[in-house]
Design a protein around this motif. Structure first.
Motif, mmCIF file in Angstrom:
data_model
loop_
_atom_site.group_PDB
_atom_site.id
_atom_site.type_symbol
_atom_site.label_atom_id
_atom_site.label_comp_id
_atom_site.label_asym_id
_atom_site.label_seq_id
_atom_site.Cartn_x
_atom_site.Cartn_y
_atom_site.Cartn_z
ATOM 1 N N VAL A 58 -15.286 -3.596 1.961
ATOM 2 C CA VAL A 58 -14.991 -2.718 3.085
ATOM 3 C C VAL A 58 -14.877 -1.301 2.539
ATOM 4 O O VAL A 58 -14.266 -1.088 1.494
ATOM 5 C CB VAL A 58 -13.654 -3.121 3.759
ATOM 6 C CG1 VAL A 58 -13.352 -2.221 4.925
ATOM 7 C CG2 VAL A 58 -13.686 -4.562 4.202
ATOM 8 N N ASP A 59 -15.467 -0.353 3.211
ATOM 9 C CA ASP A 59 -15.350 1.040 2.795
ATOM 10 C C ASP A 59 -14.086 1.625 3.416
ATOM 11 O O ASP A 59 -14.068 2.016 4.576
ATOM 12 C CB ASP A 59 -16.585 1.828 3.231
ATOM 13 C CG ASP A 59 -16.565 3.249 2.695
ATOM 14 O OD1 ASP A 59 -15.828 3.509 1.725
ATOM 15 O OD2 ASP A 59 -17.278 4.094 3.255
ATOM 16 N N ILE A 60 -13.010 1.646 2.628
ATOM 17 C CA ILE A 60 -11.731 2.168 3.095
ATOM 18 C C ILE A 60 -11.538 3.553 2.481
ATOM 19 O O ILE A 60 -11.601 3.711 1.269
ATOM 20 C CB ILE A 60 -10.569 1.231 2.693
ATOM 21 C CG1 ILE A 60 -10.746 -0.132 3.386
ATOM 22 C CG2 ILE A 60 -9.231 1.846 3.061
ATOM 23 C CD1 ILE A 60 -9.719 -1.156 3.013
ATOM 24 N N GLN A 69 -3.822 2.425 4.786
ATOM 25 C CA GLN A 69 -4.740 1.304 4.610
ATOM 26 C C GLN A 69 -4.376 0.102 5.481
ATOM 27 O O GLN A 69 -5.229 -0.694 5.831
ATOM 28 C CB GLN A 69 -4.791 0.906 3.142
ATOM 29 C CG GLN A 69 -5.458 1.968 2.297
ATOM 30 C CD GLN A 69 -5.336 1.705 0.823
ATOM 31 O OE1 GLN A 69 -4.466 0.977 0.376
ATOM 32 N NE2 GLN A 69 -6.214 2.320 0.055
ATOM 33 N N ARG A 71 -3.874 0.006 8.500
ATOM 34 C CA ARG A 71 -4.668 0.077 9.738
ATOM 35 C C ARG A 71 -6.006 -0.654 9.590
ATOM 36 O O ARG A 71 -6.541 -1.170 10.557
ATOM 37 C CB ARG A 71 -4.927 1.523 10.127
ATOM 38 C CG ARG A 71 -3.675 2.285 10.454
ATOM 39 C CD ARG A 71 -3.692 2.635 11.923
ATOM 40 N NE ARG A 71 -2.587 3.547 12.192
ATOM 41 C CZ ARG A 71 -1.664 3.311 13.097
ATOM 42 N NH1 ARG A 71 -1.727 2.241 13.827
ATOM 43 N NH2 ARG A 71 -0.693 4.160 13.288
ATOM 44 N N TYR A 72 -6.545 -0.668 8.372
ATOM 45 C CA TYR A 72 -7.800 -1.363 8.125
ATOM 46 C C TYR A 72 -7.577 -2.851 7.903
ATOM 47 O O TYR A 72 -8.462 -3.661 8.158
ATOM 48 C CB TYR A 72 -8.522 -0.755 6.916
ATOM 49 C CG TYR A 72 -8.927 0.667 7.157
ATOM 50 C CD1 TYR A 72 -10.101 0.964 7.829
ATOM 51 C CD2 TYR A 72 -8.113 1.715 6.729
ATOM 52 C CE1 TYR A 72 -10.473 2.276 8.072
ATOM 53 C CE2 TYR A 72 -8.481 3.034 6.970
ATOM 54 C CZ TYR A 72 -9.656 3.300 7.640
ATOM 55 O OH TYR A 72 -10.007 4.590 7.880
ATOM 56 N N ILE A 76 -9.166 -6.987 9.592
ATOM 57 C CA ILE A 76 -9.626 -7.940 8.575
ATOM 58 C C ILE A 76 -8.821 -9.231 8.694
ATOM 59 O O ILE A 76 -9.380 -10.330 8.683
ATOM 60 C CB ILE A 76 -9.503 -7.327 7.159
ATOM 61 C CG1 ILE A 76 -10.486 -6.171 7.002
ATOM 62 C CG2 ILE A 76 -9.728 -8.393 6.094
ATOM 63 C CD1 ILE A 76 -10.257 -5.322 5.761
#
Length: 173
Positions: A58-60, A69, A71-72, A76
């Motif tokens: 994942v491109d975080i 992070q 929030r990402y 997921i």
């Protein structure tokens, strides 16, 4: 089954002490700049514990002032829970990470997950410990593989390295 989001940093490495072979360990690649170093080092940590993992790329964004992070992680977690029978999500966090903004995000994330998966609990089992106390609980054999660097392996310049340097005594580095 527990879900562990493993980055190879201090907090998530300590979470491996709580793992069993039936837990699902997900490595989120893209969190740190050097994915080759990340993959090699995190695999050595997992080998030490005799654990296997799945890798999610994942491109975080790497910004200390931007979106947290967590929030990402929520989407997921929800995607994974749609496939695996997850009961608890173990996330790394230390005592210094706890502030009103983070607590609000965790609460919002828990509500979002529970709207679809009512039985899943987000847990931060070591958040009562400082980063130093967590570092001290990681087996000495794997300390050299623990990295939070976003550019290279422990560059000492990025905000994640500086966080580790200022949080952990020189004897540990």
């Amino acid at each position: 089954m527990n879900l562990i989001l493993f980055s190879g940093g201090v907090e998530s490495t300590l979470l491996l002490n709580k793992c069993t072979s039936s837990d699902l360990i997900i490595s989120i690649q893209g969190m740190y700049g050097n994915d080759k170093t990340f993959t090699d080092n995190s695999q050595k940590i997992l080998d030490y514990y005799h654990l296997k993992r799945q890798i999610v790329t994942v491109d975080i964004p790497h910004s200390s002032g931007g979106v947290h992070q967590l929030r990402y992680f929520i989407p997921i977690i929800m995607l994974i829970a749609n496939t695996y029978p997850i009961k608890k999500v173990l996330l790394g966090r230390n005592k210094q990470d706890i502030n009103e903004r983070v607590l609000k995000m965790v609460d919002e994330g828990q509500k979002a997950i529970n709207a679809i998966f009512p039985d899943i609990i987000i847990d931060h089992p070591y958040d009562h410990l400082t980063k130093q106390e967590q570092w001290d609980r990681i087996p000495e054999d794997i300390l050299k593989y623990v990295s939070s660097c976003i550019y290279d392996n422990n560059c000492g310049e990025c905000y994640k390295c500086k966080e580790k340097i200022y949080s952990i005594s020189p004897k540990g580095l």
